[in-house]
Design an enzyme around this catalytic site. Structure first.
Site, PDB file in Angstrom:
ATOM      1  N   SER A 162     -17.826  68.500  -0.264  1.00 12.37           N
ATOM      2  CA  SER A 162     -18.074  67.304   0.549  1.00 12.37           C
ATOM      3  C   SER A 162     -18.701  67.664   1.893  1.00 12.37           C
ATOM      4  CB  SER A 162     -16.736  66.614   0.771  1.00 12.37           C
ATOM      5  OG  SER A 162     -16.797  65.746   1.853  1.00 12.37           O
ATOM      6  N   TYR A 201      -8.636  67.728   4.038  1.00 13.20           N
ATOM      7  CA  TYR A 201      -9.503  67.555   2.859  1.00 13.20           C
ATOM      8  C   TYR A 201     -10.715  68.479   2.973  1.00 13.20           C
ATOM      9  CZ  TYR A 201     -12.975  64.989  -0.060  1.00 13.20           C
ATOM     10  OH  TYR A 201     -13.951  64.626  -0.962  1.00 13.20           O
ATOM     11  N   LYS A 244     -11.645  71.709   0.559  1.00 14.48           N
ATOM     12  CA  LYS A 244     -12.931  71.831  -0.141  1.00 14.48           C
ATOM     13  C   LYS A 244     -13.615  73.153   0.266  1.00 14.48           C
ATOM     14  CE  LYS A 244     -13.308  67.839  -2.436  1.00 14.48           C
ATOM     15  NZ  LYS A 244     -13.352  67.778  -3.898  1.00 14.48           N
TER      16      LYS A 244
HETATM   17  N1  LIG Z   1     -17.210  59.480  -3.886  1.00 16.24           N
HETATM   18  C1  LIG Z   1     -17.580  60.098  -2.775  1.00 16.24           C
HETATM   19  O1  LIG Z   1     -18.082  59.477  -1.816  1.00 16.24           O
HETATM   20  C2  LIG Z   1     -17.420  61.592  -2.649  1.00 16.24           C
HETATM   21  C3  LIG Z   1     -17.991  62.260  -1.554  1.00 16.24           C
HETATM   22  C4  LIG Z   1     -17.815  63.635  -1.435  1.00 16.24           C
HETATM   23  C5  LIG Z   1     -17.102  64.325  -2.408  1.00 16.24           C
HETATM   24  N2  LIG Z   1     -16.551  63.643  -3.439  1.00 16.24           N
HETATM   25  C6  LIG Z   1     -15.781  64.386  -4.451  1.00 16.24           C
HETATM   26  O2  LIG Z   1     -16.256  64.026  -5.737  1.00 16.24           O
HETATM   27  C7  LIG Z   1     -15.175  64.040  -6.674  1.00 16.24           C
HETATM   28  C8  LIG Z   1     -15.103  62.728  -7.440  1.00 16.24           C
HETATM   29  O3  LIG Z   1     -14.996  61.669  -6.503  1.00 16.24           O
HETATM   30  P1  LIG Z   1     -14.700  60.176  -6.964  1.00 16.24           P
HETATM   31  O4  LIG Z   1     -15.256  59.314  -5.910  1.00 16.24           O
HETATM   32  O5  LIG Z   1     -15.074  59.996  -8.364  1.00 16.24           O
HETATM   33  O6  LIG Z   1     -13.109  60.156  -6.816  1.00 16.24           O
HETATM   34  P2  LIG Z   1     -12.058  59.278  -7.620  1.00 16.24           P
HETATM   35  O7  LIG Z   1     -10.829  59.212  -6.758  1.00 16.24           O
HETATM   36  O8  LIG Z   1     -12.644  58.012  -8.100  1.00 16.24           O
HETATM   37  O9  LIG Z   1     -11.775  60.188  -8.889  1.00 16.24           O
HETATM   38  C9  LIG Z   1     -10.983  61.336  -8.816  1.00 16.24           C
HETATM   39  C10 LIG Z   1     -10.153  61.380 -10.082  1.00 16.24           C
HETATM   40  O10 LIG Z   1      -9.323  62.548 -10.030  1.00 16.24           O
HETATM   41  C11 LIG Z   1      -8.109  62.225 -10.671  1.00 16.24           C
HETATM   42  N3  LIG Z   1      -7.055  63.144 -10.256  1.00 16.24           N
HETATM   43  C12 LIG Z   1      -6.445  63.201  -9.045  1.00 16.24           C
HETATM   44  N4  LIG Z   1      -5.513  64.153  -9.071  1.00 16.24           N
HETATM   45  C13 LIG Z   1      -5.531  64.715 -10.310  1.00 16.24           C
HETATM   46  C14 LIG Z   1      -4.795  65.743 -10.934  1.00 16.24           C
HETATM   47  N5  LIG Z   1      -3.818  66.393 -10.293  1.00 16.24           N
HETATM   48  N6  LIG Z   1      -5.104  66.065 -12.202  1.00 16.24           N
HETATM   49  C15 LIG Z   1      -6.067  65.398 -12.889  1.00 16.24           C
HETATM   50  N7  LIG Z   1      -6.796  64.400 -12.340  1.00 16.24           N
HETATM   51  C16 LIG Z   1      -6.519  64.074 -11.061  1.00 16.24           C
HETATM   52  C17 LIG Z   1      -7.829  60.787 -10.242  1.00 16.24           C
HETATM   53  O11 LIG Z   1      -6.916  60.135 -11.111  1.00 16.24           O
HETATM   54  C18 LIG Z   1      -9.214  60.170 -10.254  1.00 16.24           C
HETATM   55  O12 LIG Z   1      -9.487  59.503 -11.467  1.00 16.24           O
HETATM   56  C19 LIG Z   1     -13.926  64.384  -5.875  1.00 16.24           C
HETATM   57  O13 LIG Z   1     -13.717  65.773  -5.971  1.00 16.24           O
HETATM   58  C20 LIG Z   1     -14.303  64.032  -4.451  1.00 16.24           C
HETATM   59  O14 LIG Z   1     -13.581  64.789  -3.513  1.00 16.24           O
HETATM   60  C21 LIG Z   1     -16.702  62.298  -3.601  1.00 16.24           C
END
Ligand SMILES: NC(=O)c1ccc[n+]([C@@H]2O[C@H](COP(=O)([O-])OP(=O)(O)OC[C@H]3O[C@@H](n4cnc5c(N)ncnc54)[C@H](O)[C@@H]3O)[C@@H](O)[C@H]2O)c1
Length: 332
Positions: A130, A154, A158
């Site tokens: 991120s 966070y 990362k």
């Molecule tokens: N969406 C954004 O703006 C953004 C920006 C930067 C980084 N990210 C990263 O991208 C990735 C996906 O983001 P997203 O927006 O789809 O997030 P999201 O919260 O929609 O999805 C994350 C998923 O991980 C699952 N999860 C959490 N803990 C878990 C565990 N212990 N075991 C198995 N599954 C688990 C959750 O149930 C969820 O479905 C993440 O790593 C996030 O940090 C997202």
């Protein structure tokens, strides 16, 4: 129970989340189909009817945690050739609960890596980092080469994963492709626990639900965003970028790619929401929240990314496109 499969497997952790679900659809739309897709998430698809199926590619859903060794042993096997590791606890939640953030975001990533080492497999691991790894004064003049100084747990978690996976790739034990994602907008559905959640809310709520929403930071705050389409395209592209291009000028392994994004402001997004979707800007209530400002204010609002662009990673054209993509893909 996930039975071993003769074909190559793609594992998607966090595959029932926002990006995970879109990633499955995108992998299935490619001409070169995977042998099998294994989806691991702490929660099942919700509602169950959103579980994705395919005529020829088996898609196996496993509900469980990346922290459960038994579960990891089932989903990572000698057939696993590619892992998209998306499962994570997001920013505001990780800041509120340090133990949970460290366990899921760092220990979970280490457990996945260790399972691969135990099996002696060297899959491509696409990891979603991120922009939160940046912080301090570099955010005012940030490039993909700026040093990292996370100002949230966070971001720190990362950054630790970036180092861990980079080192294993340097040693030739894995093939990690780490993407530092911008904030991905517009996110459909219910708001999550990310500090950046308002960025989607100021478009989605007035446009889709005709509901009031809060803007907790100054409307001129610079934000660094990308559409879900760009993010998913980047995740898939990352898995196929030739390994030999992931090096620096001295030939050292370089596994971290800061994705190109769009530098904009909440004000610009609200204007695009009105212009493109005909939403009502008066539904956005300005209500500063020092806790959210403290996290989002430490993230860069603009990042120079020439290396990522040279590798073929693309950027959205403008904020109007970001709103249009939401209307076309998610506003039903
Ligand atoms: N969406 C954004 O703006 C953004 C920006 C930067 C980084 N990210 C990263 O991208 C990735 C996906 O983001 P997203 O927006 O789809 O997030 P999201 O919260 O929609 O999805 C994350 C998923 O991980 C699952 N999860 C959490 N803990 C878990 C565990 N212990 N075991 C198995 N599954 C688990 C959750 O149930 C969820 O479905 C993440 O790593 C996030 O940090 C997202």
């Amino acid at each position: 129970m996930v039975s071993p499969h003769v074909h190559s497997d793609i594992l998607i952790t966090g595959g029932c989340g926002f990006l995970g679900r879109k990633l499955i659809l995108s992998l299935l739309a490619r001409t070169q189909l995977p042998g099998r897709i294994v989806v691991l998430d702490a929660f099942p698809p919700s509602p169950p009817s959103t579980a994705i199926s395919h005529d020829t590619v088996p898609i196996v859903y496993r509900t469980g945690s990346i922290l459960d060794t038994k579960v990891l042993n089932e989903v990572i096997t000698s057939s696993t050739t590619c892992i998209y590791h998306l499962a994570a606890v997001v920013s505001a939640q990780a800041e509120q609960d340090w133990n949970l953030g460290m366990q899921v975001n760092f220990d979970g990533t280490r457990a996945i890596a260790e399972r691969c080492l135990e099996l002696g497999i060297k899959p491509v691991v696409v990891f979603t980092s991120s922009l939160a790894v940046y912080g301090g004064e570099v955010v005012k003049n940030c490039s993909e080469d700026s040093h990292i100084m996370p100002q949230s747990s966070y971001g720190a978690e990362k950054a630790m994963c970036e180092l861990l996976l980079s080192d294993l790739s340097r040693r030739g034990l894995l093939d990690a492709r780490i993407l530092r994602l911008p904030t991905i907008a517009i996110r459909p559905g219910k708001p999550n626990a990310a500090a950046s959640v308002f960025i989607s809310g100021i478009v989605r709520e007035p446009l889709q639900h005709k509901q009031k929403t809060v803007l907790p930071v100054d409307e001129k705050t610079l934000i660094w965003i990308a559409s879900p389409r760009s993010a998913i395209k980047a995740l898939v592209h990352a898995s196929v970028v030739p390994r030999e291009t992931l090096v620096d000028a001295q030939g050292s392994r370089r596994s971290v790619i800061t994705l190109p994004g769009l530098s904009t402001t909440p004000r610009d997004l609200i204007d695009a929401m009105v212009r493109v979707g005909g939403g009502d800007a008066s539904l956005v209530e300005k209500k500063p929240d020092p806790k959210i400002e403290a996290i989002v204010g430490t993230w860069p609002g603009d990042i120079d990314t020439p290396w990522a662009k040279s590798l073929g990673f693309e950027v959205d054209k403008n904020v109007d496109d970001i709103v249009k993509i939401f209307v076309e893909d998610d506003m039903h």
